[in-house]
Write a protein that holds these residues in place. Structure first.
Motif, PDB file in Angstrom:
ATOM      1  N   THR A  11     -12.353 -15.012  -8.794  1.00 21.64           N
ATOM      2  CA  THR A  11     -11.520 -14.786  -7.611  1.00 21.64           C
ATOM      3  C   THR A  11     -10.401 -13.823  -7.982  1.00 21.64           C
ATOM      4  O   THR A  11      -9.715 -14.019  -8.983  1.00 21.64           O
ATOM      5  CB  THR A  11     -10.921 -16.116  -7.116  1.00 21.64           C
ATOM      6  N   LYS A  12     -10.228 -12.807  -7.171  1.00 15.89           N
ATOM      7  CA  LYS A  12      -9.170 -11.812  -7.379  1.00 15.89           C
ATOM      8  C   LYS A  12      -8.377 -11.656  -6.092  1.00 15.89           C
ATOM      9  O   LYS A  12      -8.935 -11.697  -5.003  1.00 15.89           O
ATOM     10  CB  LYS A  12      -9.764 -10.440  -7.758  1.00 15.89           C
ATOM     11  N   THR A  13      -7.101 -11.450  -6.210  1.00 16.13           N
ATOM     12  CA  THR A  13      -6.253 -11.144  -5.060  1.00 16.13           C
ATOM     13  C   THR A  13      -6.163  -9.633  -4.939  1.00 16.13           C
ATOM     14  O   THR A  13      -5.803  -8.950  -5.892  1.00 16.13           O
ATOM     15  CB  THR A  13      -4.841 -11.739  -5.245  1.00 16.13           C
ATOM     16  N   ILE A  14      -6.475  -9.121  -3.758  1.00 17.54           N
ATOM     17  CA  ILE A  14      -6.477  -7.669  -3.529  1.00 17.54           C
ATOM     18  C   ILE A  14      -5.030  -7.194  -3.396  1.00 17.54           C
ATOM     19  O   ILE A  14      -4.279  -7.685  -2.558  1.00 17.54           O
ATOM     20  CB  ILE A  14      -7.284  -7.318  -2.257  1.00 17.54           C
ATOM     21  N   GLN A  15      -4.643  -6.230  -4.219  1.00 17.04           N
ATOM     22  CA  GLN A  15      -3.289  -5.689  -4.216  1.00 17.04           C
ATOM     23  C   GLN A  15      -3.244  -4.253  -3.717  1.00 17.04           C
ATOM     24  O   GLN A  15      -2.282  -3.552  -3.953  1.00 17.04           O
ATOM     25  CB  GLN A  15      -2.708  -5.752  -5.637  1.00 17.04           C
ATOM     26  N   ARG A  16      -4.287  -3.813  -3.058  1.00 19.63           N
ATOM     27  CA  ARG A  16      -4.372  -2.428  -2.585  1.00 19.63           C
ATOM     28  C   ARG A  16      -4.198  -2.363  -1.077  1.00 19.63           C
ATOM     29  O   ARG A  16      -4.477  -3.318  -0.372  1.00 19.63           O
ATOM     30  CB  ARG A  16      -5.735  -1.825  -2.955  1.00 19.63           C
ATOM     31  N   ASP A  76       3.703  -6.285   7.876  1.00 18.04           N
ATOM     32  CA  ASP A  76       2.443  -5.560   7.699  1.00 18.04           C
ATOM     33  C   ASP A  76       2.173  -5.432   6.201  1.00 18.04           C
ATOM     34  O   ASP A  76       2.993  -4.905   5.460  1.00 18.04           O
ATOM     35  CB  ASP A  76       2.509  -4.172   8.340  1.00 18.04           C
ATOM     36  N   ALA A  77       1.017  -5.922   5.762  1.00 16.55           N
ATOM     37  CA  ALA A  77       0.661  -5.902   4.342  1.00 16.55           C
ATOM     38  C   ALA A  77       0.531  -4.486   3.797  1.00 16.55           C
ATOM     39  O   ALA A  77       0.614  -4.269   2.588  1.00 16.55           O
ATOM     40  CB  ALA A  77      -0.645  -6.670   4.122  1.00 16.55           C
ATOM     41  N   ASP A  78       0.319  -3.503   4.668  1.00 11.80           N
ATOM     42  CA  ASP A  78       0.156  -2.109   4.228  1.00 11.80           C
ATOM     43  C   ASP A  78       1.481  -1.377   4.054  1.00 11.80           C
ATOM     44  O   ASP A  78       1.488  -0.181   3.815  1.00 11.80           O
ATOM     45  CB  ASP A  78      -0.707  -1.338   5.232  1.00 11.80           C
ATOM     46  N   THR A  79       2.587  -2.014   4.216  1.00 10.97           N
ATOM     47  CA  THR A  79       3.940  -1.467   4.107  1.00 10.97           C
ATOM     48  C   THR A  79       4.367  -0.837   5.433  1.00 10.97           C
ATOM     49  O   THR A  79       3.711   0.049   5.963  1.00 10.97           O
ATOM     50  CB  THR A  79       4.100  -0.447   2.962  1.00 10.97           C
ATOM     51  N   LEU A  80       5.457  -1.319   5.951  1.00 11.48           N
ATOM     52  CA  LEU A  80       6.028  -0.828   7.202  1.00 11.48           C
ATOM     53  C   LEU A  80       6.627   0.555   7.002  1.00 11.48           C
ATOM     54  O   LEU A  80       7.221   0.832   5.960  1.00 11.48           O
ATOM     55  CB  LEU A  80       7.116  -1.790   7.676  1.00 11.48           C
ATOM     56  N   GLY A 104       9.063  -1.749   2.853  1.00  9.56           N
ATOM     57  CA  GLY A 104       8.652  -3.108   2.539  1.00  9.56           C
ATOM     58  C   GLY A 104       7.571  -3.596   3.476  1.00  9.56           C
ATOM     59  O   GLY A 104       7.074  -2.868   4.327  1.00  9.56           O
ATOM     60  N   THR A 105       7.219  -4.856   3.321  1.00  5.48           N
ATOM     61  CA  THR A 105       6.155  -5.439   4.146  1.00  5.48           C
ATOM     62  C   THR A 105       6.679  -6.392   5.215  1.00  5.48           C
ATOM     63  O   THR A 105       5.938  -6.740   6.126  1.00  5.48           O
ATOM     64  CB  THR A 105       5.123  -6.180   3.267  1.00  5.48           C
ATOM     65  N   THR A 106       7.941  -6.806   5.136  1.00  5.05           N
ATOM     66  CA  THR A 106       8.537  -7.674   6.154  1.00  5.05           C
ATOM     67  C   THR A 106       9.979  -7.242   6.390  1.00  5.05           C
ATOM     68  O   THR A 106      10.728  -7.034   5.434  1.00  5.05           O
ATOM     69  CB  THR A 106       8.508  -9.153   5.708  1.00  5.05           C
ATOM     70  N   TYR A 128       7.151  -1.745  18.836  1.00  7.98           N
ATOM     71  CA  TYR A 128       6.044  -1.035  18.203  1.00  7.98           C
ATOM     72  C   TYR A 128       6.341  -0.939  16.715  1.00  7.98           C
ATOM     73  O   TYR A 128       7.497  -0.738  16.325  1.00  7.98           O
ATOM     74  CB  TYR A 128       5.895   0.389  18.763  1.00  7.98           C
ATOM     75  N   VAL A 129       5.306  -1.077  15.888  1.00  7.21           N
ATOM     76  CA  VAL A 129       5.478  -0.941  14.443  1.00  7.21           C
ATOM     77  C   VAL A 129       4.356  -0.054  13.914  1.00  7.21           C
ATOM     78  O   VAL A 129       3.239  -0.064  14.437  1.00  7.21           O
ATOM     79  CB  VAL A 129       5.499  -2.315  13.737  1.00  7.21           C
ATOM     80  N   ASN A 130       4.671   0.736  12.902  1.00  8.77           N
ATOM     81  CA  ASN A 130       3.707   1.628  12.254  1.00  8.77           C
ATOM     82  C   ASN A 130       3.700   1.311  10.764  1.00  8.77           C
ATOM     83  O   ASN A 130       4.735   0.972  10.190  1.00  8.77           O
ATOM     84  CB  ASN A 130       4.094   3.094  12.486  1.00  8.77           C
ATOM     85  N   ASP A 131       2.510   1.429  10.129  1.00  2.67           N
ATOM     86  CA  ASP A 131       2.421   1.127   8.693  1.00  2.67           C
ATOM     87  C   ASP A 131       2.067   2.360   7.880  1.00  2.67           C
ATOM     88  O   ASP A 131       1.894   3.454   8.421  1.00  2.67           O
ATOM     89  CB  ASP A 131       1.462  -0.040   8.431  1.00  2.67           C
TER      90      ASP A 131
END
Length: 185
Positions: A11-16, A76-80, A104-106, A128-131
Motif C-alpha cells: 500500500t502506498k499513499t499517492i503524493q503526486r 483541493d489536494a492539487d494545491t489551491l 497550500g491545499t486548505t 469559485y476556486v481554481n487549483d
C-alpha cells in the motif's frame, strides 16, 4: 519452506498531483538466484475538484447598510491557486470580485459586503476556486433575505404647549426608514 507461488500486497499513499502517471514493476528472485521482472504497470492520478466547507455569514438576517462577512474553507489536494467571490446584491445578476491568489491545499477565506437593498430582498452568493492543474470548481449558491429596518420617529414638536377649546394645533414629526416609507397616519 519453499513455495512456487506467492501473493504480495503493498500500500502506498499517492503524493503526486493530478495528471501524473505512477509506474511500478515487480522483481522476483528464486532459490537458484535467478532474477526476473514483470512488465511495467501504471496508473494515472485523477484530478481532485476543490471542495467547500463551513460556508457561513456573521449575519443571517442583515438590514440595509449593514456589513456582512461571508466566509468559507476551501480545499483541493492539487494545491489551491486562486478564489473568487461572486455576489448578487438582489439585482438578479452575479458580480465576480477579482481573483485572490492562494497557496497550500486548505485555506479559510472571507469577504465583507455592505447590504445595499431593502428588507425582503434575496441576496445570493457563491465561491469559485481554481487549483494548480487549472481545474475550476464552483460552490452551490447560498442565500439570505434582507430584514426590514424599523421606522424611527424624531423631532416630535407642536406649535403650542397649552391649548384651549376649539384652538388648532400643528403637530409635526420626522419619520426615518432605510427601507423607504410607503405610508403614514
Amino acid at each position: 519452506a519453499s513455495t512456487t507461488e506467492m501473493n504480495r500486497n503493498i500500500t502506498k499513499t499517492i503524493q503526486r498531483v493530478s495528471g501524473t502517471t505512477i509506474q511500478w514493476r515487480w522483481y522476483a528472485n528464486d532459490t537458484s538466484n535467478n532474477w526476473n521482472q514483470s512488465s511495467t504497470f501504471q496508473v494515472n492520478v485523477a484530478d481532485t475538484a476543490g471542495t467547500f466547507t463551513i460556508n457561513t455569514t456573521n449575519n443571517t438576517a442583515p438590514k440595509i447598510n449593514q456589513n456582512v462577512n461571508f466566509s468559507i474553507t476551501l480545499t483541493d489536494a492539487d494545491t489551491l491557486t486562486w478564489y473568487k467571490f461572486s455576489y448578487d446584491n438582489g439585482t438578479g445578476t452575479y458580480v465576480n470580485d477579482s481573483a485572490v491568489t492562494l497557496t497550500g491545499t486548505t485555506q479559510n477565506v472571507n469577504v465583507t459586503k455592505t447590504i445595499q437593498r431593502v428588507g425582503g430582498t434575496t441576496i445570493l452568493w457563491r465561491w469559485y476556486v481554481n487549483d494548480s492543474v487549472n481545474t475550476q470548481t464552483a460552490s452551490t449558491a447560498e442565500q439570505l433575505i434582507v430584514s426590514n429596518t424599523d421606522t424611527t420617529f424624531t423631532s416630535n414638536s407642536t406649535n403650542d404647549t397649552s391649548l384651549t377649546k376649539d384652538e388648532h394645533i400643528n403637530i409635526s414629526i420626522t419619520l426615518t426608514d432605510a427601507d423607504t416609507l410607503t405610508w403614514y397616519k
